[in-house]
Design a protein around this motif. Sequence first.
Motif, short mmCIF file in Angstrom:
data_model
loop_
_atom_site.label_atom_id
_atom_site.label_comp_id
_atom_site.label_asym_id
_atom_site.label_seq_id
_atom_site.Cartn_x
_atom_site.Cartn_y
_atom_site.Cartn_z
N UNK A 168 0.77 -1.18 0.06
CA UNK A 168 -0.02 0.14 0.03
C UNK A 168 0.96 1.29 -0.11
N UNK A 169 0.36 2.37 -0.52
CA UNK A 169 1.01 3.44 -0.55
C UNK A 169 0.48 4.80 0.41
N UNK A 170 1.17 5.45 1.00
CA UNK A 170 0.67 6.36 2.00
C UNK A 170 -0.30 7.51 1.41
N UNK A 171 -0.33 7.77 0.29
CA UNK A 171 -0.94 8.98 -0.20
C UNK A 171 -1.74 8.47 -1.51
N UNK A 172 -2.19 7.19 -1.58
CA UNK A 172 -2.94 6.68 -2.71
C UNK A 172 -4.44 7.13 -2.59
N UNK A 173 -4.88 7.89 -3.62
CA UNK A 173 -6.33 8.48 -3.75
C UNK A 173 -7.11 7.28 -4.66
N UNK A 174 -6.45 6.37 -5.18
CA UNK A 174 -7.22 5.36 -6.10
C UNK A 174 -7.46 4.04 -5.14
N UNK A 175 -6.43 3.54 -4.48
CA UNK A 175 -6.70 2.52 -3.49
C UNK A 175 -5.89 2.85 -2.44
N UNK A 176 -6.71 3.56 -1.49
CA UNK A 176 -6.05 4.04 -0.12
C UNK A 176 -5.57 2.83 0.62
N UNK A 177 -4.24 2.97 1.30
CA UNK A 177 -3.70 2.02 1.92
C UNK A 177 -4.31 1.24 2.91
N UNK A 178 -5.42 1.97 3.51
CA UNK A 178 -6.04 1.03 4.57
C UNK A 178 -7.08 0.33 4.06
N UNK A 179 -7.66 0.40 2.85
CA UNK A 179 -8.30 -0.38 2.47
C UNK A 179 -7.64 -1.67 1.73
N UNK A 180 -6.33 -1.30 1.14
CA UNK A 180 -5.65 -2.42 0.57
C UNK A 180 -5.32 -3.42 1.95
#
Length: 397
Positions: free
Chosen positions: A280-292
Amino acid sequence: LMSGMPPPPPADFVVGQDVAVTPGNVVYRNGLMELIQYTPATTEVYAEPVLITPAWIMKYYILDLSPENSLVRYLVAQGHTVFMISWVNPGEDDRDIGLADYLDRGFYRALSVVRRLIPDVPVHTVGYCLGGTLLAIALAALRGEAQRQVASMTLFAAQTDFSEAGELMLFIDPAQVAYLDDVMWDQGYLDPKQMVAAFQLLRANDLIWSRMTRSYLLGREETITDLMAWNADSTRLPFRMHSEYLHRLFLANDLAEGRYRVDDQPIALTDIHVPVFAVGTETDHVAPWRSVYKIKLLTDTAVTFVLTNGGHNAGVISEPGHPHRHFRIGTRTEGDPYLDPDEWQASLAPVDGSWWPAWAEWLARHSGATVPARPPERGRDRGTSLPDAPGTYVHMS
């Protein structure tokens, strides 16, 4: 910019000349994908090959950009035999291609070709973004002996639970999906400019206003990078697939909640029994890391989770030597108590540098002995030799 579309790919980054230049051959082609096998860079390789499934919302060479930041080139240099799916860019005639096609004519067909070319060993499987969602579906449906074809599953910024899909949910509700269904029905596909506008609004300060400030107010010429050039090389999405994705995965969350069916049989991610590496990546707006991160709730297997700085693309393309990079890594094994994502993040100190070497070490631990390198054999299609990498589908506009 004002039209909502990025500029066309600049001449400085020509596919096959400047980007997507790792040597290899197309070894198989059907109407949905080309399968590339890359030329080995070492005399000995791990026995188990690596099969990468990128998202068809993007062209595959995000993972084979310039030589210095190509994940494919890095894997080959580490002694892996690497295969890559390159998806066709669909048009109006492809309107009826659905998720089942991407599964059967895509991943499953690619897996069978890899197994035919390199028999008797399981395959490390990798999925990026929507390609990772497809991979999780595919492995959950491979039960019992069939799953022994697979050595591991790696997910890059890929969601399997869409109940907390972040800011993109602002644009995807039943009314918006109904509107998109109408638009796609007329066209037969979703045009890239209809996606770009939503993604730009998610990060308006970075992707719209900062560019307008630099270009229009300050008169500064923008420096184009290989990642920006790739982002401008857009793809379309077939009507049926995208409608199924929006209704079944995004709105109904069927995969996480046990209602998703493959060949009319329900599947559950608890049926995945191979080790998992998820990024997961900290500033992901497409697949937020908490969702991943929810892959740890949805599976019973060992999961190694990495959280790296950067966004959906830049966090994944994080080669060794890239400045200002850090990551956290932890493994959940059988019997370990569950930690929620914030507890997990707080429990681990950041590690400076790229996460790629940590993944390479993980792949090595889950691989067997090394064997002599296996160069690709040029495939044939209707009696004609198939091309060298990067193939033909990647050039489709």
